[in-house]
Design a protein around this motif. Sequence first.
Motif, PDB file in Angstrom:
ATOM      1  N   ASP A 116       0.760  -1.406   0.173  1.00  0.00           N
ATOM      2  CA  ASP A 116       0.191  -0.253   0.113  1.00  0.00           C
ATOM      3  C   ASP A 116       1.093   1.555   0.024  1.00  0.00           C
ATOM      4  O   ASP A 116       1.506   1.291   0.881  1.00  0.00           O
ATOM      5  CB  ASP A 116      -1.405   0.422   1.591  1.00  0.00           C
ATOM      6  CG  ASP A 116      -1.989   1.148   0.960  1.00  0.00           C
ATOM      7  OD1 ASP A 116      -1.578   2.207   2.077  1.00  0.00           O
ATOM      8  OD2 ASP A 116      -3.166   0.762   0.376  1.00  0.00           O
ATOM      9  N   LYS A 117       0.835   2.173  -0.587  1.00  0.00           N
ATOM     10  CA  LYS A 117       1.590   3.546  -1.219  1.00  0.00           C
ATOM     11  C   LYS A 117       1.194   4.291   0.451  1.00  0.00           C
ATOM     12  O   LYS A 117       1.730   4.620   0.202  1.00  0.00           O
ATOM     13  CB  LYS A 117       0.800   4.982  -2.127  1.00  0.00           C
ATOM     14  CG  LYS A 117       0.799   3.733  -3.498  1.00  0.00           C
ATOM     15  CD  LYS A 117       0.404   4.310  -4.378  1.00  0.00           C
ATOM     16  CE  LYS A 117       0.915   4.148  -5.700  1.00  0.00           C
ATOM     17  NZ  LYS A 117      -0.159   5.108  -7.246  1.00  0.00           N
ATOM     18  N   GLY A 118       0.341   4.595   1.375  1.00  0.00           N
ATOM     19  CA  GLY A 118       0.327   4.456   3.118  1.00  0.00           C
ATOM     20  C   GLY A 118       1.208   4.592   3.368  1.00  0.00           C
ATOM     21  O   GLY A 118       2.158   4.892   4.059  1.00  0.00           O
ATOM     22  N   GLN A 119       2.197   3.031   2.807  1.00  0.00           N
ATOM     23  CA  GLN A 119       3.041   2.783   3.982  1.00  0.00           C
ATOM     24  C   GLN A 119       4.358   3.598   3.499  1.00  0.00           C
ATOM     25  O   GLN A 119       5.340   3.816   4.262  1.00  0.00           O
ATOM     26  CB  GLN A 119       3.231   0.882   3.768  1.00  0.00           C
ATOM     27  CG  GLN A 119       2.499  -0.061   3.845  1.00  0.00           C
ATOM     28  CD  GLN A 119       2.874  -0.420   5.239  1.00  0.00           C
ATOM     29  OE1 GLN A 119       3.645  -0.147   5.686  1.00  0.00           O
ATOM     30  NE2 GLN A 119       1.353  -1.130   5.598  1.00  0.00           N
ATOM     31  N   ARG A 120       4.436   3.587   2.313  1.00  0.00           N
ATOM     32  CA  ARG A 120       5.772   4.904   1.923  1.00  0.00           C
ATOM     33  C   ARG A 120       5.347   6.209   2.219  1.00  0.00           C
ATOM     34  O   ARG A 120       6.492   6.317   2.616  1.00  0.00           O
ATOM     35  CB  ARG A 120       5.868   4.638   0.228  1.00  0.00           C
ATOM     36  CG  ARG A 120       6.798   5.268  -0.530  1.00  0.00           C
ATOM     37  CD  ARG A 120       6.693   5.318  -1.703  1.00  0.00           C
ATOM     38  NE  ARG A 120       6.568   4.376  -2.397  1.00  0.00           N
ATOM     39  CZ  ARG A 120       6.953   3.131  -2.642  1.00  0.00           C
ATOM     40  NH1 ARG A 120       7.997   3.735  -2.969  1.00  0.00           N
ATOM     41  NH2 ARG A 120       7.178   2.138  -3.385  1.00  0.00           N
ATOM     42  N   GLU A 121       4.285   6.774   2.241  1.00  0.00           N
ATOM     43  CA  GLU A 121       3.620   8.242   2.917  1.00  0.00           C
ATOM     44  C   GLU A 121       4.385   8.037   4.390  1.00  0.00           C
ATOM     45  O   GLU A 121       4.677   9.250   4.905  1.00  0.00           O
ATOM     46  CB  GLU A 121       2.573   8.000   2.791  1.00  0.00           C
ATOM     47  CG  GLU A 121       2.482   8.518   0.591  1.00  0.00           C
ATOM     48  CD  GLU A 121       0.826   8.413   0.306  1.00  0.00           C
ATOM     49  OE1 GLU A 121       0.201   8.662   1.850  1.00  0.00           O
ATOM     50  OE2 GLU A 121       0.663   8.696  -0.646  1.00  0.00           O
ATOM     51  N   GLN A 130      14.345   7.719   1.002  1.00  0.00           N
ATOM     52  CA  GLN A 130      13.747   7.069  -0.316  1.00  0.00           C
ATOM     53  C   GLN A 130      14.240   5.320  -0.531  1.00  0.00           C
ATOM     54  O   GLN A 130      13.557   4.440  -0.236  1.00  0.00           O
ATOM     55  CB  GLN A 130      13.338   7.859  -1.473  1.00  0.00           C
ATOM     56  CG  GLN A 130      12.813   6.612  -2.367  1.00  0.00           C
ATOM     57  CD  GLN A 130      12.770   7.562  -4.003  1.00  0.00           C
ATOM     58  OE1 GLN A 130      13.323   9.196  -4.701  1.00  0.00           O
ATOM     59  NE2 GLN A 130      12.214   6.658  -5.647  1.00  0.00           N
ATOM     60  N   VAL A 131      15.956   5.550   0.193  1.00  0.00           N
ATOM     61  CA  VAL A 131      15.925   4.083  -0.047  1.00  0.00           C
ATOM     62  C   VAL A 131      15.802   3.221   1.014  1.00  0.00           C
ATOM     63  O   VAL A 131      15.343   2.660   0.738  1.00  0.00           O
ATOM     64  CB  VAL A 131      17.732   4.793  -0.072  1.00  0.00           C
ATOM     65  CG1 VAL A 131      18.577   3.520   0.180  1.00  0.00           C
ATOM     66  CG2 VAL A 131      18.284   5.385  -1.464  1.00  0.00           C
ATOM     67  N   GLN A 132      15.927   4.592   2.075  1.00  0.00           N
ATOM     68  CA  GLN A 132      15.531   3.819   3.414  1.00  0.00           C
ATOM     69  C   GLN A 132      14.478   3.145   3.446  1.00  0.00           C
ATOM     70  O   GLN A 132      14.136   2.242   4.025  1.00  0.00           O
ATOM     71  CB  GLN A 132      15.602   4.387   4.862  1.00  0.00           C
ATOM     72  CG  GLN A 132      17.066   4.865   4.552  1.00  0.00           C
ATOM     73  CD  GLN A 132      16.943   6.543   5.950  1.00  0.00           C
ATOM     74  OE1 GLN A 132      16.654   7.381   6.128  1.00  0.00           O
ATOM     75  NE2 GLN A 132      18.019   6.454   6.974  1.00  0.00           N
ATOM     76  N   THR A 133      13.372   4.296   3.010  1.00  0.00           N
ATOM     77  CA  THR A 133      11.635   3.777   2.633  1.00  0.00           C
ATOM     78  C   THR A 133      11.904   2.326   2.325  1.00  0.00           C
ATOM     79  O   THR A 133      10.973   1.029   2.699  1.00  0.00           O
ATOM     80  CB  THR A 133      11.145   4.948   2.176  1.00  0.00           C
ATOM     81  OG1 THR A 133      11.429   6.181   3.229  1.00  0.00           O
ATOM     82  CG2 THR A 133       9.986   3.810   2.135  1.00  0.00           C
ATOM     83  N   MET A 134      12.511   2.087   0.794  1.00  0.00           N
ATOM     84  CA  MET A 134      12.563   0.949   0.352  1.00  0.00           C
ATOM     85  C   MET A 134      12.882  -0.086   1.096  1.00  0.00           C
ATOM     86  O   MET A 134      12.840  -1.415   1.264  1.00  0.00           O
ATOM     87  CB  MET A 134      13.415   0.880  -0.846  1.00  0.00           C
ATOM     88  CG  MET A 134      13.360  -0.534  -2.140  1.00  0.00           C
ATOM     89  SD  MET A 134      11.513  -0.613  -2.663  1.00  0.00           S
ATOM     90  CE  MET A 134      10.947   1.172  -3.729  1.00  0.00           C
ATOM     91  N   ARG A 135      14.314   0.370   1.530  1.00  0.00           N
ATOM     92  CA  ARG A 135      15.099  -0.855   2.231  1.00  0.00           C
ATOM     93  C   ARG A 135      14.583  -1.616   3.482  1.00  0.00           C
ATOM     94  O   ARG A 135      14.410  -2.912   4.048  1.00  0.00           O
ATOM     95  CB  ARG A 135      16.791  -0.353   2.268  1.00  0.00           C
ATOM     96  CG  ARG A 135      17.494  -1.634   3.074  1.00  0.00           C
ATOM     97  CD  ARG A 135      18.735  -1.361   2.829  1.00  0.00           C
ATOM     98  NE  ARG A 135      18.871   0.000   3.619  1.00  0.00           N
ATOM     99  CZ  ARG A 135      19.379  -0.305   5.044  1.00  0.00           C
ATOM    100  NH1 ARG A 135      19.280  -1.120   5.916  1.00  0.00           N
ATOM    101  NH2 ARG A 135      19.814   1.375   6.263  1.00  0.00           N
ATOM    102  N   LEU A 136      14.029  -0.752   4.542  1.00  0.00           N
ATOM    103  CA  LEU A 136      13.377  -0.989   5.533  1.00  0.00           C
ATOM    104  C   LEU A 136      12.112  -1.204   5.986  1.00  0.00           C
ATOM    105  O   LEU A 136      12.033  -1.996   6.729  1.00  0.00           O
ATOM    106  CB  LEU A 136      13.587   0.067   6.944  1.00  0.00           C
ATOM    107  CG  LEU A 136      15.591   0.024   7.096  1.00  0.00           C
ATOM    108  CD1 LEU A 136      16.220   1.599   8.283  1.00  0.00           C
ATOM    109  CD2 LEU A 136      16.282  -0.937   7.240  1.00  0.00           C
ATOM    110  N   VAL A 137      11.338  -0.628   4.812  1.00  0.00           N
ATOM    111  CA  VAL A 137      10.279  -0.883   5.004  1.00  0.00           C
ATOM    112  C   VAL A 137       8.607  -1.490   4.021  1.00  0.00           C
ATOM    113  O   VAL A 137       8.794  -2.697   4.170  1.00  0.00           O
ATOM    114  CB  VAL A 137       9.074   0.875   5.061  1.00  0.00           C
ATOM    115  CG1 VAL A 137       7.822  -0.245   5.023  1.00  0.00           C
ATOM    116  CG2 VAL A 137       9.844   1.291   6.155  1.00  0.00           C
TER     117      VAL A 137
END
Length: 218
Positions: A116-121, A130-137
Amino acid sequence: MMSSWQVIVDAMPLLLQGLWITVKIVVISLLIAFAIGLITGLMNTSSNKILKFIATLYIDIIRGTPLLVQVFFIYFALPAFLDIRIPAETAGIIAISANAGAYIAEIFRAGISSIDKGQREAARSLGLSQVQTMRLVILPQAFRRMIPAFVNQCTISIKDTSLLSVIGIKELTQSGEIIISTNYRAFEIWGTVGVLYFIIIYGISRLSRVLERRLSLK
């Protein structure tokens, strides 16, 4: 006339040698393919149109051509064009890696898109890059959903190695052909080859189920 059991026993050393080559090619190829798939999958989900185009082009070319043609191109056509020599085993690894990489890239793309895009937001609002979001979440959650697809691609790649016998690699299928050419006992040898393939693939399937259960408990 030799009994079927004796035929299988006599053939086993060469078949196990071929099995080892099959396993070695699959392991190396899938490690490379995983890296290719991850990078290409991230490119394909990127907002950068150039990166997305390159990833899409690679995936479409690989998925739109048979693996056998790719093997012939890498082993025969590419060396002739570049005036170099590529060993058969190296060509086989390149072909399996490139082929599996394209399918794994689509697995990554689908897995990442399923989050879900909400996770990224939410992650970005907490100050993650952005890199940490992709790697950790994103990737840890996506990976759990991708396990069945990864296992499916792994089993496909194992079976695809049988095509490498056409360029003389003495993997499991080629070993079976060599044995049959000397003893003419196709039933026993192909039956044993099939059992060896089944053992590997079944083992991977069982291992993946255990991994899925453990991850689902976390």
